[in-house]
Motif scaffolding. Structure first.
Motif, short mmCIF file in Angstrom:
data_model
loop_
_atom_site.label_atom_id
_atom_site.label_comp_id
_atom_site.label_asym_id
_atom_site.label_seq_id
_atom_site.Cartn_x
_atom_site.Cartn_y
_atom_site.Cartn_z
N HIS A 232 83.95 121.94 -32.28
CA HIS A 232 84.72 120.56 -32.47
C HIS A 232 86.10 120.87 -32.41
O HIS A 232 86.78 120.24 -31.80
CB HIS A 232 84.27 120.31 -34.08
N ILE A 233 86.75 121.75 -32.71
CA ILE A 233 88.26 122.06 -32.45
C ILE A 233 88.41 122.16 -31.12
O ILE A 233 89.51 121.47 -30.55
CB ILE A 233 88.46 123.53 -33.12
N VAL A 234 87.67 123.02 -30.17
CA VAL A 234 88.10 122.94 -28.72
C VAL A 234 87.90 121.39 -28.24
O VAL A 234 88.78 121.37 -27.53
CB VAL A 234 87.09 123.77 -27.96
N LEU A 235 86.88 120.81 -28.47
CA LEU A 235 86.79 119.40 -28.11
C LEU A 235 87.92 118.48 -28.82
O LEU A 235 88.45 117.58 -27.63
CB LEU A 235 85.46 118.76 -28.43
N LEU A 236 88.49 118.69 -29.71
CA LEU A 236 89.49 117.88 -30.34
C LEU A 236 90.72 118.24 -29.71
O LEU A 236 91.89 117.62 -29.34
CB LEU A 236 89.81 118.25 -31.80
N SER A 237 91.04 119.47 -28.87
CA SER A 237 92.00 119.87 -28.14
C SER A 237 92.19 119.40 -26.80
O SER A 237 93.28 119.21 -26.31
CB SER A 237 92.42 121.42 -28.34
N ILE A 238 91.12 118.70 -26.51
CA ILE A 238 91.18 118.00 -25.04
C ILE A 238 91.96 116.61 -25.56
O ILE A 238 91.39 115.64 -26.08
CB ILE A 238 89.79 117.83 -24.36
N PRO A 239 92.94 116.42 -24.80
CA PRO A 239 93.97 115.14 -24.91
C PRO A 239 93.36 113.78 -24.75
O PRO A 239 93.44 112.91 -25.56
CB PRO A 239 95.12 115.47 -24.04
N PHE A 240 92.43 113.61 -23.70
CA PHE A 240 91.79 112.33 -23.43
C PHE A 240 90.77 111.87 -24.12
O PHE A 240 90.13 110.73 -23.98
CB PHE A 240 91.97 112.07 -22.17
N PHE A 241 90.05 112.66 -25.20
CA PHE A 241 89.03 112.37 -26.05
C PHE A 241 89.57 112.02 -27.48
O PHE A 241 90.27 112.44 -28.11
CB PHE A 241 88.12 113.86 -26.21
N SER A 242 88.88 110.50 -27.83
CA SER A 242 89.38 110.09 -28.98
C SER A 242 88.25 110.87 -30.04
O SER A 242 87.33 111.47 -29.74
CB SER A 242 88.79 108.58 -28.90
N VAL A 243 88.63 110.69 -31.21
CA VAL A 243 87.92 111.32 -32.27
C VAL A 243 86.58 110.76 -32.45
O VAL A 243 85.57 111.71 -32.46
CB VAL A 243 88.34 111.06 -33.79
N PRO A 244 86.26 109.43 -32.36
CA PRO A 244 84.73 109.24 -32.27
C PRO A 244 84.01 110.00 -31.10
O PRO A 244 83.00 110.48 -31.19
CB PRO A 244 84.60 107.65 -32.20
N VAL A 245 84.86 109.91 -29.80
CA VAL A 245 84.01 110.69 -28.69
C VAL A 245 83.85 112.26 -29.01
O VAL A 245 82.80 112.64 -28.67
CB VAL A 245 84.87 110.39 -27.29
N VAL A 246 84.83 112.81 -29.66
CA VAL A 246 84.68 114.26 -30.05
C VAL A 246 83.41 114.30 -30.93
O VAL A 246 82.68 115.29 -30.75
CB VAL A 246 86.04 114.73 -30.48
N TRP A 247 83.28 113.63 -31.93
CA TRP A 247 82.47 113.54 -32.89
C TRP A 247 80.79 113.52 -32.23
O TRP A 247 79.93 114.40 -32.51
CB TRP A 247 82.41 112.82 -33.94
N THR A 248 80.90 112.45 -31.46
CA THR A 248 79.63 112.32 -30.68
C THR A 248 79.27 113.57 -29.74
O THR A 248 78.13 113.94 -29.70
CB THR A 248 79.56 111.13 -30.03
#
Length: 198
Positions: free
Chosen positions: A79-95
């Motif tokens: 989850h943290i790695v996905l959050l660190s990708i700048p063009f992903f929004s929070v809902p996209v990261v959780w999904t």
């Protein structure tokens, strides 16, 4: 030197205590003396102290709290790695976290069959998935409950942080069902339409 003598006394048979070396398998090196003390059991070489008693180690590997902690930390790191990708929004990261987690869980627990260990079970484990081997197939054990509740908690978190958006909700629900349905006790050993039969 006294410690070395104690170790040699504890880990050698009474018949072998008069000799310092033998044809055994388990050595001890005493500091300063350079001698080795071997554990000997007849003509059979034994690796004492490291062998396990499980016929199939796959059945008990998930019972450890260390595995549970590692699993939770792995999901958190994903989850943290996905959050660190700048063009992903929070809902996209959780999904994405939910879908990647459930895909990995499906592959490793419900699709891959057999065991990576050499087992003396005459090939019984060859036709079983990891989930079916877990706890020798006994249902509702603590490890099975943990690995059933984990995707549900992740689903609730993903649904909450996506604000129950319809597209995310459908994707997360389908992902959850893909790992919950194979965990049902009624589907233990069942291959729907012969998929993954062999």
């Amino acid at each position: 030197m006294q410690m070395c003598m104690l170790i040699s006394f504890l880990f050698t048979s009474p018949l072998d205590r008069h000799t310092e070396t033998g044809s055994g398998f388990w050595p001890f090196r005493c500091s300063g003396s350079g001698s080795r003390i071997w554990y000997k059991s007849g003509d059979v070489k034994m690796n004492v102290g490291v062998a396990h008693s499980e016929v199939n180690p796959n059945t008990r590997v998930m019972n450890s709290r260390g595995i549970w902690l590692t699993y939770a930390l792995g999901v958190g790191m994903l989850h943290i790695v996905l959050l660190s990708i700048p063009f992903f929004s929070v809902p996209v990261v959780w999904t994405l976290t939910n879908v990647i987690h459930n895909f990995g869980m499906y592959v490793f627990m419900h699709a891959v069959k057999g065991t990576p260990f050499e087992t003396p079970d005459q090939g019984k484990a060859r036709l079983l998935t990891h989930w079916e081997q877990l706890d020798y197939g006994v249902q509702f054990t603590s490890s099975r409950k943990f690995f059933t509740i984990s995707p549900i908690i992740l689903y609730f978190l993903a649904s909450f942080y996506t604000k129950y958006d319809t597209a995310h909700f459908v994707i997360n629900t389908a992902s959850l069902l893909s790992v919950l349905i194979p965990k049902l006790p009624q589907l233990h050993g069942v291959r729907i339409l012969g998929i993954n039969k062999y």
